[in-house]
Design an enzyme around this catalytic site. Structure first.
Site, PDB file in Angstrom:
ATOM      1  N   LYS A 195       0.837  -1.212   0.000  1.00  0.00           N
ATOM      2  CA  LYS A 195       0.000   0.000   0.000  1.00  0.00           C
ATOM      3  C   LYS A 195       0.866   1.253   0.000  1.00  0.00           C
ATOM      4  CE  LYS A 195       0.711   0.968   4.512  1.00  0.00           C
ATOM      5  NZ  LYS A 195       1.111   2.219   5.183  1.00  0.00           N
ATOM      6  N   THR A 253      -3.493   5.722   3.970  1.00  0.00           N
ATOM      7  CA  THR A 253      -2.165   6.064   3.466  1.00  0.00           C
ATOM      8  C   THR A 253      -2.230   6.845   2.160  1.00  0.00           C
ATOM      9  OG1 THR A 253      -1.417   3.968   4.431  1.00  0.00           O
ATOM     10  CG2 THR A 253       0.142   5.141   3.056  1.00  0.00           C
TER      11      THR A 253
END
Length: 339
Positions: A195, A253
């Protein structure tokens, strides 16, 4: 009271260590910056990584690894991926000499370039060969800055040992920090690592002034790439990527200014060089390292990960961002749901 050695005195190490000290645990932070260690011990602050915030006064810091590990029942790794094997090897030697077998917890998110191994695999190799049950990974949508302010946070706690996962769940959980156990250790780690690569891409889109549609498409197709890698190469459970360590961590994120990977991408999108960005970031950008391992896996196993591959070319082959976006949007038609 449990003694916990927290290896890493950066933002996450300091915040998690302080949080665990709040619950009555004996916390010793280990770091190689003696000025930071001294500041924590004398002033109970860590201004280099966490400005305007106080560390629990019972937590201490040291640059002596032997001292940090002495009597520790739990060792928490919160180090950059590139430092994990070096420190883990030292930890393994010390534990062999003392005969102690503490529980190992990792909050590090990355894949080691070259070996293409997850953090749990490195820790197992260097500390407890052939015993993954002693390793627990915590991962999910969280930033040190948010946890420091006691924002409501929920993350995954993964291990091949249900007992050890539940032990860490109980140890870390409080009224603002909640853990859910997960038996898919590799899936949780793959999600947490890759990610960061997608977050760099998300930051680039913002730096290039793309809007909500682009960001939504990027995160959704990024999740498809993460899942494809996790399932096809690491044998992960596809359901893991729909959970906290998968889509949850990807969302936070890819959308938060607290994300170093997002900030790195944004500056790249604005035209700054990778060297400039990394030099001025002040902390490690994990996605910039992980994308090397992802690229190696894509080349070796022919895994289709166009976003990750584009980020690799931008970072390490001086490819033009606009050209990569054009190339990606012009790819041959694909079926959406596939592994």
């Amino acid at each position: 009271m449990t003694k916990i050695a927290v290896l890493g005195a950066g933002s996450w190490g300091t915040v998690l260590g302080s949080m665990l000290a709040d619950k009555g645990n004996e916390i010793v932070l280990y770091g190689n910056n003696e000025e930071v260690n001294q500041e924590i011990n004398e002033h109970h602050t860590n201004e280099l990584y966490m400005k305007n915030w106080s560390v629990n006064e019972t937590a201490t810091a040291t640059g002596d690894l032997n001292k940090a590990l002495d009597g520790a029942e739990v060792i928490l790794f919160v180090l950059p991926t590139q430092a994990i094997r070096i420190v883990a090897k030292q930890v393994g030697q010390i534990l062999t000499e003392t005969g102690r077998k503490p529980l190992i917890v990792t909050a590090t998110k990355g894949i080691e370039p070259g070996t293409k191994k997850l953090i749990s695999e490195i820790l197992t190799e260097e500390i407890y060969p052939n015993d993954t049950d002693k390793i627990v990974a915590i991962s999910g949508p969280s930033h040190a800055e948010s946890v420091a302010q006691k924002d409501l946070t929920a993350i995954s706690c993964a291990s091949t040992s249900k007992t050890n996962a539940e032990r860490v769940q109980e140890m870390f959980s409080n009224d603002y920090f909640r853990l859910y156990t997960n038996s898919d250790l590799v899936g949780v780690e793959v999600a947490g690592a890759v990610k960061n690569v997608i977050a760099i891409a998300a930051g680039i889109l913002v730096g290039k002034h793309y809007g909500d549609d682009a960001k939504a498409a990027l995160m959704t197709r990024g999740l498809a790439e993460i899942t494809r890698l996790g399932v096809n190469y690491f044998g992960a459970d596809p359901m893991t990527f729909s959970g906290l360590s998968g889509i949850g961590d990807l969302i936070v994120t890819c959308t938060s200014v607290n994300s170093r990977n997002w900030r790195c991408g944004k500056q790249l999108g604005e035209g700054k060089s990778l060297d400039y960005v990394l030099h001025n970031m002040g902390q490690v950008v994990e996605g910039a390292t992980t994308v090397k391992a992802v690229h190696e896996l894509c080349q070796e196993k022919q895994i289709d990960m166009p976003i990750s591959e584009a980020i690799y070319r931008v970072l390490y082959e001086n490819s033009n961002v606009d050209a990569e976006i054009t190339k990606m949007m012009g790819r041959s038609p694909k079926q959406e749901i596939r592994l």
